[in-house]
Design a protein around this motif. Structure first.
Motif, PDB file in Angstrom:
ATOM      1  N   ALA A   1      68.353  43.079  13.945  1.00 18.20           N
ATOM      2  CA  ALA A   1      67.976  41.662  13.979  1.00 18.20           C
ATOM      3  C   ALA A   1      66.472  41.445  13.905  1.00 18.20           C
TER       4      ALA A   1
ATOM      5  N   MET B   1      59.137  37.201  12.330  1.00 21.88           N
ATOM      6  CA  MET B   1      59.742  36.149  11.495  1.00 21.88           C
ATOM      7  C   MET B   1      59.564  34.800  12.184  1.00 21.88           C
TER       8      MET B   1
ATOM      9  N   GLN C   1      60.289  39.176  17.922  1.00 22.10           N
ATOM     10  CA  GLN C   1      61.036  38.748  16.736  1.00 22.10           C
ATOM     11  C   GLN C   1      60.380  37.526  16.094  1.00 22.10           C
TER      12      GLN C   1
ATOM     13  N   GLU D   1      62.514  30.229  11.479  1.00 18.66           N
ATOM     14  CA  GLU D   1      63.898  30.445  11.896  1.00 18.66           C
ATOM     15  C   GLU D   1      64.818  30.716  10.705  1.00 18.66           C
TER      16      GLU D   1
ATOM     17  N   LYS E   1      62.533  38.754  22.104  1.00 22.00           N
ATOM     18  CA  LYS E   1      62.630  37.510  21.329  1.00 22.00           C
ATOM     19  C   LYS E   1      61.240  37.043  20.881  1.00 22.00           C
TER      20      LYS E   1
ATOM     21  N   ILE F   1      70.032  36.482  17.151  1.00 22.94           N
ATOM     22  CA  ILE F   1      69.642  35.669  15.990  1.00 22.94           C
ATOM     23  C   ILE F   1      69.743  34.209  16.394  1.00 22.94           C
TER      24      ILE F   1
ATOM     25  N   THR G   1      61.016  41.285   5.673  1.00 23.15           N
ATOM     26  CA  THR G   1      61.627  39.993   5.960  1.00 23.15           C
ATOM     27  C   THR G   1      61.711  39.223   4.640  1.00 23.15           C
TER      28      THR G   1
ATOM     29  N   ASP H   1      64.194  32.466   8.168  1.00 23.28           N
ATOM     30  CA  ASP H   1      64.115  33.890   7.844  1.00 23.28           C
ATOM     31  C   ASP H   1      65.041  34.704   8.743  1.00 23.28           C
ATOM     32  N   ARG H   2      65.050  34.363  10.020  1.00 15.79           N
ATOM     33  CA  ARG H   2      65.902  35.085  10.964  1.00 15.79           C
ATOM     34  C   ARG H   2      67.386  34.882  10.638  1.00 15.79           C
TER      35      ARG H   2
END
Length: 504
Positions: free
Chosen positions: A215, A484, A480, A487, A477, A504, A173, A489-490
């Motif tokens: 993602a 990360m 995810q 936010e 989610k 995302i 990431t 980073d995502r």
């Protein structure tokens, strides 16, 4: 050290030329001359980390890409960076000392795969070690990581998708390098530390990363489990089928179906390609693969001897060139022309290792490629509905039936215990899209649950994905957010398609 090449602004198109974008920079990564597998992993991950940090600082969206195989615009990033990984393609065997003491998998079954290695390169590496994959997609030119990311599959009915091989993975990431595995450890803590990664052992997070749809960060390496090497005998032929044969497949009576058209034994793999204009009066194309012990005295056959792949795209590609529509007879001629001859029960046996059952096919620029996956036990109920709806919508592609078991990964489309995947492959014209939409609408109207392939034309959005995957989407989610938490980073991995899908 890992080499980083900035190739500058340019227009980039995916493998099949179905989508393109204007890049701010096309960046190519390549291996240096490291001293060990863990050094290759560490240096590649650190190079990616620096790129992602810079991208975050300047608000530049990033897409990792291997072969760029998916016809869907999942790899498209407008005014961003495309980071190509095909030269990060090393594979490494694992030493016994590097396996965790709690692992239930032996070192000889494990293979470490860099993110840019193609499926074909993984086949070759495994076979050199006397090992084999259990299943795979219809072609072998994709990157292995990319095939896993979208849930690529074939028609090995007792197995799931290609991502089912994955036992751990390294991802990056904009803030960190992480090694993700199930709670049941596979590699030693010391090995993982030497790759420069922090460790997460969590079943839910791992299941999210197995099929991450691009993602969940930048995947730089994967640890996969292989089987002892084996061979398969191929039989493929054009025959007329009857409605009762669809019922046999719906029931999972594959041995009975095989006895009717192939050998009197359980097939390892079986597939039907049908002409939707008249699936019972026009000949269907059948393919069976039967498992055989490995025999090193059998030389690898020339690729056409084992067939041109499992999908209709391969056999229709050249026939489609320059044509923007099909009628029934034209479609049938193209289908039968694409299948190798002399592959029946009484013909000389065509036997090869699993890695020799596919070959790369040429890109198809004017391509439509869609599918639905549903509970195999519903096949008899929905077969006529699907065929008639597709035809009523003007669809002119072939229809393929493939079979697989429940696949691993929270977002795996093959989510039932027994699945049938119905593919629609042909020219990228309005009638193909209309026919596919009619199928989707008809299944919804009939209350039939189904999912769609992440890497193909799918007409999906966030609302629909929440409906299809329910708690599994929420769990994905959540995972995810553990990978990360920030936010921003995502958003580094955002593109139009992933935002539309709610990933995302």
């Amino acid at each position: 050290m890992t080499e980083v090449y900035h190739l500058g602004q340019q227009v980039w198109a995916n493998y099949h030329k179905t989508a393109a974008c204007n890049l701010k920079d096309r960046i190519e990564l390549a291996n240096g001359q490291e001293t060990s597998g863990r050094a290759y992993l560490k240096n590649a991950a650190e190079a990616v980390l620096e790129l992602l940090k810079e991208a975050k600082q300047y608000n530049i969206p990033v897409r990792p890409v291997g072969a760029g195989w998916s016809p869907a615009p999942i790899n498209i990033v407008e005014d961003g960076w495309l980071i190509e990984t095909m030269r990060l393609n090393r594979t490494f065997k694992i030493n016994a000392d590097d396996v965790h003491e709690d692992s239930v998998i032996e070192a000889e079954a494990l293979l470490l795969v860099q993110c840019g290695a193609t499926v074909d390169e993984v086949y070759e590496s495994a076979e050199e070690l006397g090992r084999s994959l259990r299943t795979g997609g219809a072609s072998n030119g994709q990157s292995f990581a990319g095939a896993c990311a979208t849930g690529t599959h074939g028609s090995v009915w007792r197995e799931g998708g290609i991502q089912d091989h994955v036992r751990a993975l390294q991802l990056v990431t904009p803030e960190r390098i992480i090694w993700v595995s199930p709670k049941q450890a596979v590699l030693s803590d010391d090995f993982i530390a030497q790759t420069g990664a922090e460790l997460i052992r969590d079943d839910k997070i791992f299941a999210a990363c197995q099929l991450h749809v691009g993602a969940m960060g930048f995947i730089t390496a994967m640890l996969i489990e292989t089987d002892p090497i084996y061979m398969v005998r191929n039989i493929q032929k054009a025959v007329k089928i009857e409605r009762e044969h669809i019922d046999w497949l719906c029931e999972g009576n594959f041995t009975k179906f095989s006895r009717e058209f192939g050998l009197n034994e359980e097939p390892y793999f079986q597939q039907l390609i049908l002409n939707p204009f008249d699936p019972f009066d026009k000949k269907a194309l059948l393919r069976f693969l039967y498992k055989r012990p490995f025999d090193p005295s059998i030389p690898p056959p020339p690729p056409p001897k084992m067939g041109a792949g499992y999908d209709a795209l391969t056999l229709l590609g050249k026939a489609m060139a320059g044509s923007d529509w099909f009628k029934a007879d034209i479609l049938q001629m193209a289908m039968e022309k694409g299948y190798p001859k002399n592959m029946d029960v009484d013909d000389p046996e065509a036997i090869a290792t699993w890695g020799n059952t596919t070959e790369e096919h040429a890109p198809i620029g004017n391509l439509f490629n869609g599918s639905v996956t549903l509970d195999r036990n519903k096949l008899s109920e929905v077969f006529d509905l699907i065929i008639h709806s597709f035809r009523d919508g003007g669809g002119g592609t072939v229809v393929t039936l493939r079979f697989l078991s429940k696949a691993q990964g929270l977002l795996a489309p093959a989510r039932w215990d027994h699945n049938v995947v119905i593919d629609f492959d042909g020219p990228n014209v309005e009638s193909s899209h209309n026919g596919y939409k009619k199928v989707v609408d008809a299944l919804d109207a009939a209350g039939i649950a189904f999912t769609r392939h992440w890497g193909k034309t799918n007409n999906l959005n966030e609302r629909r994905i929440k409906r299809d995957y329910e708690q599994k989407f929420a769990d994905w989610k959540w995972a995810q957010a553990q990978i990360m938490p920030d936010e921003s980073d995502r958003k580094v991995f955002a593109n139009k398609e992933l935002v539309k899908l709610g990933l995302i």
